[in-house]
Design a protein around this motif. Structure first.
Motif, mmCIF file in Angstrom:
data_model
loop_
_atom_site.group_PDB
_atom_site.id
_atom_site.type_symbol
_atom_site.label_atom_id
_atom_site.label_comp_id
_atom_site.label_asym_id
_atom_site.label_seq_id
_atom_site.Cartn_x
_atom_site.Cartn_y
_atom_site.Cartn_z
ATOM 1 N N THR A 163 -3.001 4.988 -2.856
ATOM 2 C CA THR A 163 -3.835 3.975 -2.716
ATOM 3 C C THR A 163 -4.841 4.455 -1.787
ATOM 4 O O THR A 163 -4.709 5.119 -0.829
ATOM 5 C CB THR A 163 -3.301 2.737 -2.136
ATOM 6 O OG1 THR A 163 -2.189 2.212 -2.911
ATOM 7 C CG2 THR A 163 -4.120 1.546 -1.998
ATOM 8 N N ALA B 239 -2.925 0.256 5.997
ATOM 9 C CA ALA B 239 -3.503 1.593 5.403
ATOM 10 C C ALA B 239 -3.059 2.707 6.167
ATOM 11 O O ALA B 239 -2.357 3.590 5.437
ATOM 12 C CB ALA B 239 -4.919 1.588 5.017
ATOM 13 N N LEU C 196 0.886 -1.280 -0.124
ATOM 14 C CA LEU C 196 0.078 0.199 -0.061
ATOM 15 C C LEU C 196 0.972 1.088 -0.129
ATOM 16 O O LEU C 196 2.127 1.225 0.311
ATOM 17 C CB LEU C 196 -0.823 0.092 1.201
ATOM 18 C CG LEU C 196 -1.953 -1.208 1.256
ATOM 19 C CD1 LEU C 196 -2.687 -0.977 2.629
ATOM 20 C CD2 LEU C 196 -2.837 -1.139 0.293
ATOM 21 N N ILE D 57 -8.834 6.411 3.621
ATOM 22 C CA ILE D 57 -9.006 5.100 4.409
ATOM 23 C C ILE D 57 -10.528 5.319 5.098
ATOM 24 O O ILE D 57 -10.740 6.231 5.707
ATOM 25 C CB ILE D 57 -8.208 5.159 5.850
ATOM 26 C CG1 ILE D 57 -6.392 5.080 4.949
ATOM 27 C CG2 ILE D 57 -8.396 3.913 6.549
ATOM 28 C CD1 ILE D 57 -5.805 5.265 6.181
ATOM 29 N N GLY E 171 -6.033 -4.679 7.571
ATOM 30 C CA GLY E 171 -6.096 -3.745 6.524
ATOM 31 C C GLY E 171 -5.825 -2.459 6.906
ATOM 32 O O GLY E 171 -5.235 -1.784 6.357
ATOM 33 N N CYS F 31 -1.881 5.632 3.045
ATOM 34 C CA CYS F 31 -2.839 5.709 2.081
ATOM 35 C C CYS F 31 -3.763 7.227 2.061
ATOM 36 O O CYS F 31 -4.296 7.684 2.960
ATOM 37 C CB CYS F 31 -4.010 4.595 2.051
ATOM 38 S SG CYS F 31 -3.450 2.968 1.911
ATOM 39 N N PHE G 275 -7.990 2.889 0.617
ATOM 40 C CA PHE G 275 -8.481 1.543 1.258
ATOM 41 C C PHE G 275 -9.649 1.806 1.855
ATOM 42 O O PHE G 275 -10.194 2.671 2.389
ATOM 43 C CB PHE G 275 -7.321 1.376 2.078
ATOM 44 C CG PHE G 275 -7.806 -0.044 3.043
ATOM 45 C CD1 PHE G 275 -7.466 -1.172 2.324
ATOM 46 C CD2 PHE G 275 -8.390 0.178 4.073
ATOM 47 C CE1 PHE G 275 -7.815 -2.318 2.969
ATOM 48 C CE2 PHE G 275 -8.644 -1.036 4.865
ATOM 49 C CZ PHE G 275 -8.603 -2.345 4.177
#
Length: 233
Positions: free
Chosen positions: A138, A157, A134, A165, A153, A162, A140
């Motif tokens: 990205t 993240a 990640l 999120i 996850g 990320c 998530f």
């Protein structure tokens, strides 16, 4: 382009790190500026804007012209949960230009028949996420309501920075989630980055409507994000 510059550019792109190629139009001299080095560069303001928008531009500095070429990784969306919302969200996200990956160890749900043209990984997030990686480009979203699937996850993240999120669930569910994650040593400040209840508040009720609200929130986060500050290698 000189070989050292090309090699450095290829290395940044392979690692999904943003950078800007600075080209002096008079003479063609080039240099590469990594996102981690932007703040210390004489063109910091201009470079930051190019990275934020992902748009290359020409600068006029006195009599000199400098072209800034943005190299920004393609945004992607990683979901935990091969659920009904994911079935609606995945094709919408692909139309919006995001690469989509769905992770769910429940093999009855995580199938190519339910998610055509999407990467589906029927594995546990804590196993597969280190493999796919990640990063700040990205988004998530945790959609299963199952802490055993969603929490690893979310933790990954947050650690990866990320740009978006989100987590499905009511405010009460999210409060319980925050307590659980805080018990793992994650700071309250870091946990505040999780958007929950997930999606824009548009009164969404059906899986498709919830998917619309999530995608809209992701696009907003993508376009309004600050320049990612990856750690120097």
């Amino acid at each position: 382009m000189e070989l050292p510059v090309l090699e450095a550019l290829n290395a940044e792109r392979a690692a999904r790190r943003a950078c800007v190629l600075v080209t002096e139009m008079d003479g063609g001299r080039q240099r590469l500026v990594r996102s981690v080095d932007v703040a210390a560069d004489p063109l910091a303001t201009e470079l930051a804007e190019v990275l934020r928008t992902g748009r290359s531009t020409m600068l006029s500095l006195g009599n000199a012209k400098i072209f800034l070429t943005a190299h920004v990784p393609a945004p992607r969306l990683v979901l935990t949960g091969a659920v009904h919302i994911s079935q609606a969200l995945a094709p919408m996200a692909r139309i919006a230009g995001l690469d989509v990956t769905i992770i769910d160890p429940r093999t009855a749900f995580a199938t190519s028949e339910r998610f055509p043209d999407v990467t589906v990984l029927p594995q546990w997030p804590d196993v597969v996420l280190p493999q796919i990686g990640l990063d700040p480009f990205t988004a998530f979203a945790a959609l299963t309501h199952d802490p055993k699937i969603d929490d690893p996850g979310l933790t990954a993240a947050l650690a990866a920075g990320c740009f978006y999120i989100g987590a499905l669930g009511s405010r009460r569910t999210h409060a319980t989630r925050l307590e659980r994650l805080a018990g793992q040593g994650i700071s309250r400040e870091t946990l505040s980055r999780i958007r929950a209840p997930i999606g824009l508040d548009i009164g969404a009720a059906t899986p498709a409507e919830i998917a619309v609200s999530i995608l809209a929130e992701i696009v907003g986060a993508l376009r309004q994000r600050n320049v990612p500050r990856e750690k120097a290698a």
